[in-house]
Design an enzyme around this catalytic site. Structure first.
Site, PDB file in Angstrom:
ATOM      1  CD  GLU A 199      -3.275   0.506   2.060  1.00 24.17           C
ATOM      2  OE1 GLU A 199      -3.641   1.632   2.963  1.00 24.17           O
ATOM      3  OE2 GLU A 199      -3.456  -0.509   2.384  1.00 24.17           O
ATOM      4  CE1 TYR A 241      -2.755  -2.806   9.220  1.00 27.37           C
ATOM      5  CE2 TYR A 241      -4.631  -3.586  10.405  1.00 27.37           C
ATOM      6  CZ  TYR A 241      -4.203  -2.574   9.176  1.00 27.37           C
ATOM      7  OH  TYR A 241      -5.103  -2.239   8.141  1.00 27.37           O
TER       8      TYR A 241
END
Length: 690
Positions: free
Chosen positions: A8, A301
């Site tokens: 990403e 995360y």
């Protein structure tokens, strides 16, 4: 043959590439060891404007609702070059397989798949699904790549979220803008969130404080209080009676040992709430700092709604706890009640946010201050979560005087437990001092002080980032089934952005001089909610939609069912909505909104002298009498401003050269400086005369 890995962000691509041996730099990607690694730079592919579905450039109520039969997508103008790189890599004959390595969540899945489909790629791909950017986690992830089909439902939920937001945003925005003769921004999650703040302020404004009175006695160092009286006279009568008696009679002394369990680990929302309450950070700042720490491999995360670890994660704690205690020089006994943080059944896509083993030996001073403080918060929570309960004795004494009962309460520390750990990280969060009562039942204690104290009932408090996040998380809870796992409006990943958007669009302001500021709806925000129908501003309905999206993720609900409900609601809204009488006066028009500020994201408003950012702290403006365009022999028009705001560039024909008086074609590029001021430059076309 090569495997193509798509991430990403460039920073994530570099981290993954260094682990798998793709160390040779190319234009827009990295190569090596049988891998190509490239990146998306966020959303490369986005839903097309309404003009892709027909002649909808002008906003007219009779054109609504706009409900696409076949959805159209377009390449973001800002990232066309990187899309071209990815498309060429996907279609290369020597690439036989792809690996989706975008962020492991709903939006990451959407970003990859839209790019994949828009490129016309049909090659097989696997999914890298990891919760940490540590080298060991990346290696393990590549050894255990997941089949892409395992995440098909996640993609479908992401599609439904994106399309539902588009349908409601486009139709509701155009509908109410037409009804009230000015641009009004409406959002599926944004508007209900604003509605909650407006309702809270209305409750505060309507609140009428009521006075109450208590009699306070001091007897041998014990502060005793009576019940509340609604009138002062009753309290004064009791006070006089107590003064005559001169003593209190101890009726009972109760001591009960209490235990306060350690808190669970952080998910994103609880981290944002604590960071706001303790550090004064906004939700967006906390997300940005945590995301940066994640990309530096120092925490796991961040966009998670889980507060536990799985059984598979348990072994890491043995190394991690000593690393954290050494890093922050935590003293005293550190207990390892690791079972308290392990519960696989309560872990969804990702486990709770914890530090990684990379914190061992790190020099904290190399991190920006904001990241240092967030890492400190996460490490403190880890040690607290595995700690012992905070134990104390709650002492309650009751006494009688003049026929009335008086009470006093105190606490005696038994064991600091997890709170003692937190105090080492944040000394200002002190444990209450012990207060006990050295008296016996039936003892007669002389009164050494007596007074009447007046108090007032207090209104609800203004929302802060902490409490608004909590309200968003629990919105609609009362109307949802007990087994519903994801209640509320928005998700942990999106709530910060929603709050920030409301501030930038001028619907909310941050007020207050303290560390934690209040979120107050502006006149513009209150006016918007005043004219919104219930179905648009209802947190309960939006919370129900979030629950349905979760069901789509699990394959428990057909996407068509969800989308049909959205379309029917919008069609009904268009058919039944009418302008509220007198509301046009309420909805003051402060200039035509022409787009979004490229610097801060607030609205850009057309006024007499130019196009200005509505955010007063931002210095973005495009003047009508602009010297740069004058030198090119061009006038600044609304059409040109629209193109610059949308694409950051605009093609100009027949520009005049001041040196040769010849004409040429070029593209003007617009960028912004650190304070928001617009800067313009030219990109000449091949063969153009200058």
């Amino acid at each position: 043959m090569f495997h193509l890995v798509i991430t990403e962000k460039p920073s994530v691509a570099q981290s993954i590439a260094s682990v798998i041996g793709a160390t040779q730099r190319r234009d827009g990607y990295l190569e090596g060891n049988g891998y190509l690694v490239s990146w998306c730079v966020g959303h490369l592919v986005e839903l097309a404007d309404p003009s892709a579905y027909g002649n909808f450039e002008k906003w007219k109520k009779e054109d609504l609702p706009i409900l696409p039969d076949k959805w159209q997508y377009q390449i973001s103008s800002r990232t066309k070059k990187q899309f071209g790189v990815l498309r060429s890599l996907m279609l290369r004959p020597d690439v036989d397989r792809l690996i989706c390595a975008t962020d492991a969540g709903r939006e990451g899945e959407l970003i990859f798949r839209l790019t994949y489909h828009q490129s016309g790629c049909r090659k097989p791909y696997d999914r890298l699904w990891i919760s940490s950017m540590e080298d060991s986690s990346i290696r393990k992830g590549f050894q255990n790549l997941k089949p892409s089909a395992q995440y098909d439902f996640l993609y479908l939920a992401a599609l439904c979220r994106e399309r539902a937001d588009w349908i409601i945003g486009i139709n509701a925005t155009r509908l109410f803008s037409c009804l009230y003769g000015q641009p009004l921004a409406i959002g599926r999650v944004m508007t209900p969130t604003l509605g909650m703040t407006v309702q809270r302020e209305a409750a505060i404004a309507a609140f009428i404080p009521e006075s109450f009175y208590t009699v306070q006695l001091c007897a041998d160092g014990i502060d005793l209080g009576s019940k509340r009286f609604s009138d002062r006279e009753s309290a004064i009568n009791l006070l006089e009676a107590c003064k005559k008696e001169e003593n209190v009679l101890i009726q009972s002394i109760e001591r009960k040992e209490r235990a306060e369990k350690p808190p669970a680990l952080y998910d994103l929302t609880t981290l944002q709430r604590d960071a706001n309450r303790i550090l004064g950070f906004t939700a967006q700042q906390t997300l940005d700092y945590t995301q940066s720490l994640y990309e530096k491999k120092l925490v796991t995360y961040p966009r998670t709604d889980s507060r536990y670890l799985t059984e598979d994660d348990a072994p890491v704690l043995g190394q991690l706890i000593p690393a954290v205690t050494a890093l922050y020089q935590v003293s005293g006994e550190i207990t390892l009640n690791c079972d308290q943080v392990i519960n696989s059944k309560k872990v969804s896509d990702h486990h709770a946010i914890i530090p990684t083993n990379m914190v061992a030996g790190i020099n904290l001073e190399t991190l920006p201050k904001g990241e240092q403080r967030i890492l400190r918060l996460i490490c403190a929570r880890l040690l607290a979560a595995i700690g012992d309960p905070y134990r104390f004795v709650e002492a309650t004494t009751t006494a009688e005087c003049a026929g009335e009962v008086f009470t006093a309460k105190g606490k005696v520390l038994v064991k600091a437990g997890w709170k003692g750990i937190v105090n080492q990280f944040f000394p200002e969060k002190t444990i209450p001092e012990s207060t006990d009562f050295d008296v016996k039942k039936d003892a007669l204690i002389p009164i050494t002080g007596a007074e009447v104290k007046e108090g007032k009932t207090t209104p609800p408090k203004h929302f802060t980032e902490d409490t608004l996040l909590s309200a968003m998380e629990t919105a609609g809870k009362e109307s949802m089934p007990e087994e519903a796992e994801r209640r509320g409006i928005g998700t942990p990943a999106t709530r910060a952005g929603i709050i920030e958007k409301l501030v930038k669009k001028g619907f909310l302001t941050r007020e207050g001089c303290g560390k934690t500021k209040s979120l107050i709806p502006t006149e513009k925000g209150r006016a918007l909610i005043a004219v919104m129908p219930e179905e648009i501003q209802s947190p309960a309905m939006t919370a129900d939609w979030e629950q349905q999206l979760l069901q789509i993720e699990r394959g428990e609900l057909e996407p068509e069912t969800f989308m049909n409900e959205i379309e029917q609601m919008v069609a009904s809204l268009v058919e039944t909505s009418e302008a509220v009488k007198g509301a046009k006066t309420l909805m003051k028009n402060n200039g035509k909104i022409v787009g979004v500020c490229p610097h801060c994201g607030a609205e850009v408003v057309e006024r007499e002298k130019g196009w200005f950012c509505a955010n007063r702290e931002c210095r973005f403006v495009i003047w009508r009498d602009n010297a740069f365009f004058k030198r090119l022999g061009k006038h600044v028009s609304a059409k040109l401003v629209d193109k610059l705001l949308r694409d950051g560039r605009a093609r100009l024909k027949d520009c005049k050269s001041q040196r040769t008086s010849r004409t040429y074609n070029a593209s003007v590029l617009m960028t912004t400086e650190a304070d928001g001021r617009a800067q313009f430059s030219l990109e000449f076309e091949n063969g153009g005369n200058r």
